[in-house]
Write a protein that holds these residues in place. Structure first.
Motif, short mmCIF file in Angstrom:
data_model
loop_
_atom_site.label_atom_id
_atom_site.label_comp_id
_atom_site.label_asym_id
_atom_site.label_seq_id
_atom_site.Cartn_x
_atom_site.Cartn_y
_atom_site.Cartn_z
N PRO A 140 0.84 -1.20 0.00
CA PRO A 140 0.00 0.00 0.00
C PRO A 140 0.87 1.25 0.00
O PRO A 140 1.67 1.46 0.93
N ALA A 141 0.75 2.06 -1.06
CA ALA A 141 1.74 3.07 -1.39
C ALA A 141 1.97 4.09 -0.28
O ALA A 141 3.10 4.53 -0.05
N GLY A 142 0.91 4.51 0.40
CA GLY A 142 1.07 5.51 1.45
C GLY A 142 1.89 5.00 2.62
O GLY A 142 2.81 5.67 3.11
N ILE A 143 1.57 3.80 3.10
CA ILE A 143 2.29 3.22 4.24
C ILE A 143 3.75 2.97 3.87
O ILE A 143 4.67 3.29 4.62
N ILE A 144 3.96 2.38 2.69
CA ILE A 144 5.32 2.04 2.28
C ILE A 144 6.15 3.31 2.10
O ILE A 144 7.31 3.37 2.53
N THR A 145 5.58 4.33 1.50
CA THR A 145 6.32 5.58 1.31
C THR A 145 6.68 6.20 2.65
O THR A 145 7.80 6.71 2.83
N GLU A 146 5.77 6.16 3.61
CA GLU A 146 6.07 6.73 4.93
C GLU A 146 7.20 5.95 5.60
O GLU A 146 8.08 6.55 6.24
N CYS A 160 0.36 7.07 -7.22
CA CYS A 160 -0.83 6.29 -7.55
C CYS A 160 -1.57 7.06 -8.63
O CYS A 160 -1.61 8.29 -8.60
N ASP A 161 -2.16 6.36 -9.58
CA ASP A 161 -2.82 7.06 -10.69
C ASP A 161 -4.29 7.37 -10.43
O ASP A 161 -4.91 8.11 -11.19
N GLY A 187 -6.18 13.79 1.08
CA GLY A 187 -6.46 12.54 1.78
C GLY A 187 -5.20 11.70 1.92
O GLY A 187 -4.08 12.22 1.96
N LEU A 188 -5.42 10.41 2.01
CA LEU A 188 -4.34 9.42 2.04
C LEU A 188 -4.42 8.60 0.76
O LEU A 188 -5.38 8.71 0.00
N ASN A 189 -3.41 7.79 0.52
CA ASN A 189 -3.46 6.92 -0.64
C ASN A 189 -4.69 6.03 -0.58
O ASN A 189 -4.95 5.39 0.44
N HIS A 190 -5.47 6.00 -1.66
CA HIS A 190 -6.70 5.22 -1.76
C HIS A 190 -7.76 5.69 -0.76
O HIS A 190 -8.66 4.93 -0.41
N LEU A 191 -7.65 6.93 -0.33
CA LEU A 191 -8.64 7.47 0.61
C LEU A 191 -8.58 9.00 0.53
O LEU A 191 -7.93 9.64 1.35
N ASN A 338 2.20 11.18 -3.05
CA ASN A 338 2.31 10.88 -1.62
C ASN A 338 3.60 11.45 -1.07
O ASN A 338 4.69 11.01 -1.44
N VAL A 339 3.45 12.44 -0.19
CA VAL A 339 4.59 13.14 0.42
C VAL A 339 4.29 13.40 1.89
O VAL A 339 3.15 13.25 2.34
#
Length: 438
Positions: A140-146, A160-161, A187-191, A338-339
């Motif tokens: 999950p891109a947000g968690i992994i990026t963090e 994410c597109d 929001g967050l990734n996918h949210l 995501n930053v």
């Protein structure tokens, strides 16, 4: 410039190569993967593409060697393969909870087994190519990026597109082509939610929400036109799993196979067939890709409803190309990525990774101001972010207790006991999670 693709045997890699071949600063691509057989297959697929002679594409099984001289690193890996994804989905579904790749407990399971591997990759990148930009596609891109930020800092960004696709569909629906467009997405990734869409300084989103053209927006069809109008915003398509959770769980459980089971069979078939017939690798890949994209999020649509072509064509590689071109000193761009929040989203810690519009240029990635979140949107984002940060701690500290807390407090899990049973199920059926939480 040199691009290293980690997870270079992944199914979507040819789309990345096609994108960078068409334009941009890259003249060398190195595909890196631990699966030598699938890597050969991807090279056969890529070899069939119409690529300019100036673009060199090679493959390697040695990450440190491949990273020497890298300017950009793309990373999309799946620890445990599609078999682990199947377990992510089935463990949850058997407990009556959403079984989905990135949303809910399946996403947390995916993150738990992936974070340690990604952190090791990040340490290698920092040692060998410290000035490279690391573009994370791994879900999950947000968690992994963090998690990656703890090693790579501001040199990592998650892509994410889905949000930029939502914005573009909305802009097309109000006839914004050729006009100056700005927007508020947060929001967050996918949210996340698209809350304004300004065309030449005038917010056109209220008109779109009130018109019959709203039917053209897939995200609105997923959760219902009346609900979108009530929200006064267009939700990311993954909010279907929150707003229509019972319906989603029922549809997935009623299907003959989960999405993971479908992809596991489909991809295994593709790689086996392409290995036997390398001369047809590109043909087989294109046929498989079309079926894969047409069946995406099938549980959200009626049995007789087909996904529209413009919605089925994934676009994350185009977002990545625009981002990479801008960072390399080319045309600046604005992208939803995501930053770290750093105040961009009030109510979240500064180090929390959020998904917001950013200006991107040779000087870096600069988050834009967005209106504060409020009401259920703020509450949901805060709740999910707290769970994400618990999950990172659980993976780093090898803590089953923190993992249980993350599962139990996720908004889509309604019971401490179910949280415990999720944890036990994943530890039993996914060896990679058992190893992390030993």
């Amino acid at each position: 410039m040199k691009l290293v693709v980690i997870g270079g045997a992944g199914f979507r890699v040819p789309q990345v190569v096609e994108a960078v071949a068409g334009a941009g600063p890259v003249d060398e691509v190195v595909l890196v993967d631990t699966n030598a057989g699938r890597l050969r297959t991807m090279l056969a697929v890529v070899g069939g593409l119409s690529l300019p002679g100036s673009l060199r594409v090679s493959a390697s099984g040695d990450l440190a060697e491949a990273l020497v001289g890298a300017n950009f690193v793309f990373c999309a890996i799946r620890v445990g393969g599609t078999a682990a994804r199947v377990a992510d989905e089935r463990v949850a579904l058997e407990l009556g909870v959403l079984g989905q790749e990135t949303t809910g407990p399946g996403g947390l399971a995916y993150a738990l087994r992936t974070i340690p591997v990604m952190l090791e990759i990040a340490r290698t990148v920092r040692a060998v190519a410290p000035d490279a930009w690391f573009v994370n596609f791994t879900n999950p891109a947000g968690i992994i990026t963090e998690a990656l930020r703890t090693v790579l800092g501001d040199r990592v960004v998650g892509i994410c597109d889905t949000p930029i696709g939502l914005m573009r569909r909305a802009a097309a629906s109000v006839g914004a082509e050729g006009h100056r467009v700005s927007y508020d997405y947060v929001g967050l990734n996918h949210l996340g939610w698209l809350r304004t869409l300004e065309v030449d300084g005038v917010d056109r989103l209220p008109d779109l929400l009130a018109s019959e053209r709203l039917e053209e927006i897939e995200e609105a069809r997923l959760v219902g036109l009346d609900w979108v109008r009530q929200l006064g915003a267009l939700p990311n398509e993954y909010l279907f799993y929150y707003y229509c959770n019972r319906e989603a769980v029922a549809a997935i459980r009623a299907a003959s196979a989960t999405r993971g089971e479908f992809l596991d069979a489909q991809q295994s078939g593709f790689y086996a067939a392409a290995a036997d017939q390398p001369g047809r690798a590109l043909e087989l890949w294109r046929a498989t890709k079309g079926q894969r994209e047409q069946t995406y999020m099938a549980e959200a649509r009626a049995d007789d409803e087909e996904r529209e072509a413009e919605d089925a064509e994934g676009g994350y590689q185009a977002v990545a190309l625009d981002l990479m071109t801008a960072l390399a000193g080319g045309r600046p761009t604005t992208a939803i990525v995501n930053v770290a929040s750093r105040g961009a989203v009030p109510g979240l810690p500064d180090d929390a990774v959020v998904e917001v519009p950013c200006d991107v240029d040779a000087g870096g990635i600069h988050p834009l101001s967005v209106a504060p979140l409020a009401g259920h949107m703020l509450g949901l984002v805060q709740s999910v972010k707290a769970v994400e940060q618990l999950t990172i701690r659980a993976a780093v500290e090898h803590s089953a207790g923190l993992a249980w807390e993350a599962f139990a407090t996720h908004p889509l899990v309604d019971s401490v006991d179910v949280g415990r049973r999720l944890l036990d199920g994943y530890r039993t059926r996914v060896p990679e999670i058992a190893a992390v939480l030993s």
